[in-house]
Design a protein around this motif. Structure first.
Motif, PDB file in Angstrom:
ATOM      1  N   SER A   2     -59.939  42.078 -41.756  1.00 33.10           N
ATOM      2  CA  SER A   2     -59.010  42.963 -41.321  1.00 33.10           C
ATOM      3  C   SER A   2     -58.818  44.117 -42.284  1.00 33.10           C
ATOM      4  O   SER A   2     -58.018  44.850 -42.194  1.00 33.10           O
ATOM      5  CB  SER A   2     -57.643  42.164 -40.922  1.00 33.10           C
ATOM      6  N   PHE A   3     -59.699  43.998 -43.231  1.00 35.28           N
ATOM      7  CA  PHE A   3     -59.606  45.267 -44.392  1.00 35.28           C
ATOM      8  C   PHE A   3     -59.498  46.708 -43.746  1.00 35.28           C
ATOM      9  O   PHE A   3     -58.881  47.482 -44.047  1.00 35.28           O
ATOM     10  CB  PHE A   3     -60.478  44.903 -45.294  1.00 35.28           C
ATOM     11  N   PRO A   4     -60.603  46.853 -42.792  1.00 32.19           N
ATOM     12  CA  PRO A   4     -60.553  48.362 -42.278  1.00 32.19           C
ATOM     13  C   PRO A   4     -59.442  48.609 -41.563  1.00 32.19           C
ATOM     14  O   PRO A   4     -58.763  49.853 -41.494  1.00 32.19           O
ATOM     15  CB  PRO A   4     -61.773  48.322 -41.313  1.00 32.19           C
ATOM     16  N   ASN A   5     -58.692  47.524 -40.746  1.00 31.82           N
ATOM     17  CA  ASN A   5     -57.373  47.883 -40.083  1.00 31.82           C
ATOM     18  C   ASN A   5     -56.257  48.029 -41.271  1.00 31.82           C
ATOM     19  O   ASN A   5     -55.567  49.107 -40.865  1.00 31.82           O
ATOM     20  CB  ASN A   5     -57.085  46.796 -39.589  1.00 31.82           C
ATOM     21  N   ASP A   6     -56.309  47.491 -42.247  1.00 34.37           N
ATOM     22  CA  ASP A   6     -55.251  47.313 -43.372  1.00 34.37           C
ATOM     23  C   ASP A   6     -55.390  48.954 -43.997  1.00 34.37           C
ATOM     24  O   ASP A   6     -54.332  49.739 -44.128  1.00 34.37           O
ATOM     25  CB  ASP A   6     -55.323  46.410 -44.283  1.00 34.37           C
TER      26      ASP A   6
END
Length: 317
Positions: free
Chosen positions: A192-196
């Motif tokens: 979920s790093f790209p989302n964060d």
């Protein structure tokens, strides 16, 4: 045992405020009342502005748009919550959750941008009064609203598409009464790093940018009011900004409170973020009509005209 990934889950569970059965009727009655007040209050503002030709000015054009957005914003979450309490269910489908995220981001962004546009309108009215009708002509007003819609639509679409790329685990409980973006991202089993990163960057640009614009506008407004010689002139200029300043303070303070609450919330207090979210998803849209109408003689006149027309229609029917 490792959790099994579900790329497309069928449903989520909205935990809401409390799982105590005896509290559900109280929560239902409270939120139904707040929702009805929000809808009817903002609807009255729209009808009053449309029925009084004296209110067909840029300031009230933006206010009517803000009232419409507030109705839509509240309608995105509260009806589903009330229905779930009524049928004694916590379920929301995956598709409905994605749709809710999209429209929440859309109307929250529109609230933000419209408040910024309204600050610019007050800046032009006070700092450049002789050119006000030239600068804030109907075409410019429509363009400002359309640009606000365009940016908000693109932003909410981006955030929704980013959520669609995530895969989820079996534990799909959202400690909220609606599908909040951050809570959904935290439930993901995939990276979920790209989302964060997208959430952080867009928050800085789309919240920090408008807030900077509002701050700059009111800095110039304060400087212009300070140069006015008469006390009556200062009061008249400042009084046109009081309502907007109150709404801006309420919107940003409650939004900031939600994110601070989310940051310090631990597993032992999962419902605190949901309680804090009530401030900007329900309370702010509900209070906006009262804030704008209580100190506004023109809007009071518009409401009086609206009620008189309604009484005449009822008398002749």
């Amino acid at each position: 045992m490792a959790q099994r990934n579900l790329t497309r889950p069928s449903e989520f569970l909205l935990l809401g405020f409390s799982e105590e059965p005896e509290l559900q009727p109280l929560i239902f009655g409270l939120f139904l009342s707040m929702y009805l007040i929000t809808v009817f209050g903002n609807l009255l503002i729209i009808l009053a502005i449309s029925s009084d030709s004296h209110l067909h000015t840029p300031m009230y054009f933006f206010l009517s748009n803000l009232s419409f957005v507030d109705i839509c914003f509240t309608s995105t979450t509260i009806p589903k919550m009330l229905w779930n309490i009524y049928i004694q269910s916590q379920v929301i489908t995956y598709e409905a959750c994605i749709i809710q995220v999209y429209f929440l981001m859309l109307f929250a962004g529109l609230d933000d941008f419209l408040l910024t546009v309204m600050a610019y309108d007050r800046f032009v009215a006070i700092c450049h009064p002789l050119y006000y009708m030239v600068i804030m002509n109907p075409k410019v007003c429509r363009i400002l609203v359309l640009v606000s819609w365009a940016i908000s639509v693109l932003h909410s679409l981006l955030q929704t598409l980013m959520v669609l790329r995530l895969s989820f685990c079996e534990e799909l409980e959202i400690p909220h009464y609606f599908c909040e973006l951050n809570q959904m991202v935290q439930l993901a089993c995939s990276d979920s790093f790209p989302n964060d990163l997208v959430i952080y960057i867009t928050a800085v640009l789309l919240a920090g940018g408008p807030l900077t614009g509002i701050f700059y506008s009111y800095t110039k407004i304060a400087s212009s009011i300070h140069r006015i010689s008469s006390a009556q002139g200062k009061y008249k200029a400042f009084s046109t900004c009081v309502s907007h300043l109150s709404v801006v303070s309420l919107f940003y303070c409650t939004s900031l409170g939600v994110y601070v609450s989310s940051a310090v919330t631990h597993s032992s207090n999962l419902h605190s973020s949901a309680t804090a979210s009530v401030m900007y998803t329900v309370l702010t849209p509900m209070l906006n009509p009262f804030i704008y109408s209580l100190r506004n003689k023109d809007l009071k006149r518009g409401l009086k005209i609206l009620f008189e027309e309604a009484c005449c229609i009822l008398h002749w029917t």
